[in-house]
Write an enzyme that holds these catalytic residues in place. Structure first.
Site, short mmCIF file in Angstrom:
data_model
loop_
_atom_site.label_atom_id
_atom_site.label_comp_id
_atom_site.label_asym_id
_atom_site.label_seq_id
_atom_site.Cartn_x
_atom_site.Cartn_y
_atom_site.Cartn_z
N SER A 56 43.18 43.50 30.39
CA SER A 56 43.46 42.11 30.06
C SER A 56 43.51 41.22 31.30
CB SER A 56 44.75 42.03 29.25
OG SER A 56 44.97 40.76 28.71
N ASP A 68 41.07 34.86 29.60
CA ASP A 68 41.50 35.91 30.52
C ASP A 68 40.44 37.02 30.56
OD1 ASP A 68 41.95 37.03 28.01
OD2 ASP A 68 43.78 38.05 28.60
N ASP A 71 39.82 39.85 29.17
CA ASP A 71 39.20 40.39 27.96
C ASP A 71 39.06 39.33 26.86
OD1 ASP A 71 41.92 40.25 27.33
OD2 ASP A 71 41.85 42.04 26.07
N ASP A 112 41.04 37.53 25.01
CA ASP A 112 41.86 37.40 23.81
C ASP A 112 42.94 36.34 23.95
OD1 ASP A 112 43.58 38.72 25.52
OD2 ASP A 112 44.12 40.31 24.10
#
Length: 450
Positions: free
Chosen positions: A102, A243, A245, A247
């Protein structure tokens, strides 16, 4: 059973020279594969990743693990976490894997697992996988003729872009909007800008040159200063930062001011409420969301259902009680009509829908309420359970009484380190500062004693 590998959002740790090794990734592939070998059909798993250098190692190790127990593997390369969840369902896979840490630095990595419905696995299933990790998996290997096959799937980026666009009205166009998009040198470095461009926007891309090491470095939703500067430089209408990833999202208005997830949830809740799209008269957020958001929603006749910190808890509440909008102050926004996890791009598109339809500037739209003063401080402790100490319990009770009905006190232990987080908010900044300091002092005395 105490968790050894899984945390609040999958498995995460330092890659290779830390907890997340190739050996662990191999065994997770074997164990998770065995867990989802249900039925007589040919079983499939889809693996996506972000742009970290260690992603190659973990991807190949997990692939070997899945193949060794008889699952076919679909490799899609760098893709956002919500895209992996969507593709797992769309491609009728038994399991989905996202390799990402992340918003963490490049030398961390992680493994997130999704069931065939596109939702993250439950605590119970993760514990079953952990039990298998400790077993002798070599006794469960497939026969030579039953080994899985690995296939690299092309064109999935275009599929996600089209999916994202279809969450908007078909006739909605972003013509005339100048948008700066910062993809954190991460998983969405291609798809986010492409989706906005195909909708007609003039797109200025930053954080779109991943090299394996620069993911989240001085860019993305957790480091939005570069985006703010670029928005002002280019005189853009809006800045969108994802960010690593993709999400979560942070918005920057045309003045370069940062808009957090609470304001974005207020915009989406208002829009959905006006259009009759809310499935329940309210939304879900965590205990960290500002009291100003709760008061604003109350003025609309909507409720704010609060959960523990973590998007998985928000989603669990949404599914249990039938809400279709939820999220976190950090920018994890879940739109259950379209996605099974937080999706930064979809949340940004919903804001752009309001911008286009209202004709107003982002700074006007995204200041729905005045946030109440909020103070958050941390204190480390050596061992034990400080929050069960009589001195600390007395300080907490006193703090709540002093705040009364005009403020909130949230105290929680970190899930990843020996830290107690103390947050208070209310109308009187001096009071909440004093309240937090008093609780911190009480915990600190116990921590020293421990």
């Amino acid at each position: 059973m105490v968790r050894k590998y899984f945390g609040t959002d999958g498995i995460r740790g330092k890659a290779n020279n830390g907890t997340l090794t190739a050996d662990l990734a191999l065994r997770v592939g074997m164990a998770a594969g065995l867990m989802f070998m249900r039925g007589e059909h040919r079983h499939r798993v889809l693996i996506g990743k972000d742009t970290r250098l260690s992603g190659y190692m973990i991807e190949q190790a997990m692939t070997a693990g899945f193949l060794s127990v008889g699952l076919d593997v679909f490799l899609v390369g760098p893709m956002p976490t919500p895209a992996v969840a969507m593709l797992t369902r769309s491609m009728r896979c038994d399991l989905g894997v996202m390799i990402s840490a992340s918003h963490n630095p490049y030398d961390d990595n992680g493994i997130k697992l999704f069931g065939p419905d596109g939702y993250k696995l439950s605590d119970e299933v993760e514990l079953e996988i952990e039990a298998l990790l400790e077993a002798d998996l070599h006794k469960r290997l497939a026969k030579s003729a039953d080994l899985g096959r690995a296939t690299r799937i092309e064109g999935v980026q275009a599929r996600y872009v089209e999916f994202a666009k279809r969450t908007l009205l078909r006739n909605l166009e972003l013509n005339g909007l100048r948008i700066v998009v910062d993809t954190a040198n991460g998983a969405a470095y291609k798809v986010a800008g492409d989706a906005l461009w195909e909708l007609g926007a003039e797109v200025i891309r930053i954080g779109d040159e991943p090299n394996g090491f620069n993911i989240n470095r001085d860019c993305g939703s957790t480091e939005p200063d570069a985006l703010s500067a670029k928005v002002r430089e280019m005189r853009a209408d809006i800045g969108i930062a994802l960010d690593g990833d993709a999400d979560r999202v942070t918005i920057v208005d045309e003045k370069g001011h940062i808009v957090d997830g609470d304001q974005l949830m207020a915009v989406i809740a208002d829009s959905f409420h006006h259009d009759g799209r809310l499935t329940k008269p309210g939304i879900v957020a965590t205990v960290m969301s500002n009291l100003g958001l709760e008061r604003y929603l109350g003025g609309l006749g909507l409720t704010l259902e609060r959960t523990a910190v973590g998007d998985r808890y928000v989603l669990e509440c949404m599914r249990e009680h039938g809400y279709n909008v939820g999220g976190e102050q950090s920018g994890h926004i879940i739109l259950a009509d379209h996605a099974t996890t937080g999706d930064g791009l979809l949340a940004a598109l919903q804001l752009l829908d309001v911008v286009v339809r209202s004709g107003k500037r982002v700074s006007e739209i995204c200041h729905k309420f005045e946030p109440l003063p909020q103070v958050l401080k941390n204190v480390r402790y050596a061992s034990g359970k400080p929050l069960e100490n009589a001195l600390v319990l007395a300080a907490i009770q006193d703090a709540k009484q002093r705040l009364g009905n005009d403020g909130r006190l949230v105290i929680r232990p970190s899930g990843t380190e020996p830290v107690i987080r103390v947050m208070a908010e209310g109308d009187d900044r001096d009071l909440i500062e004093a309240v937090v300091d008093d609780v911190i002092d009480a915990v600190a005395k116990v921590a020293v004693a421990a």
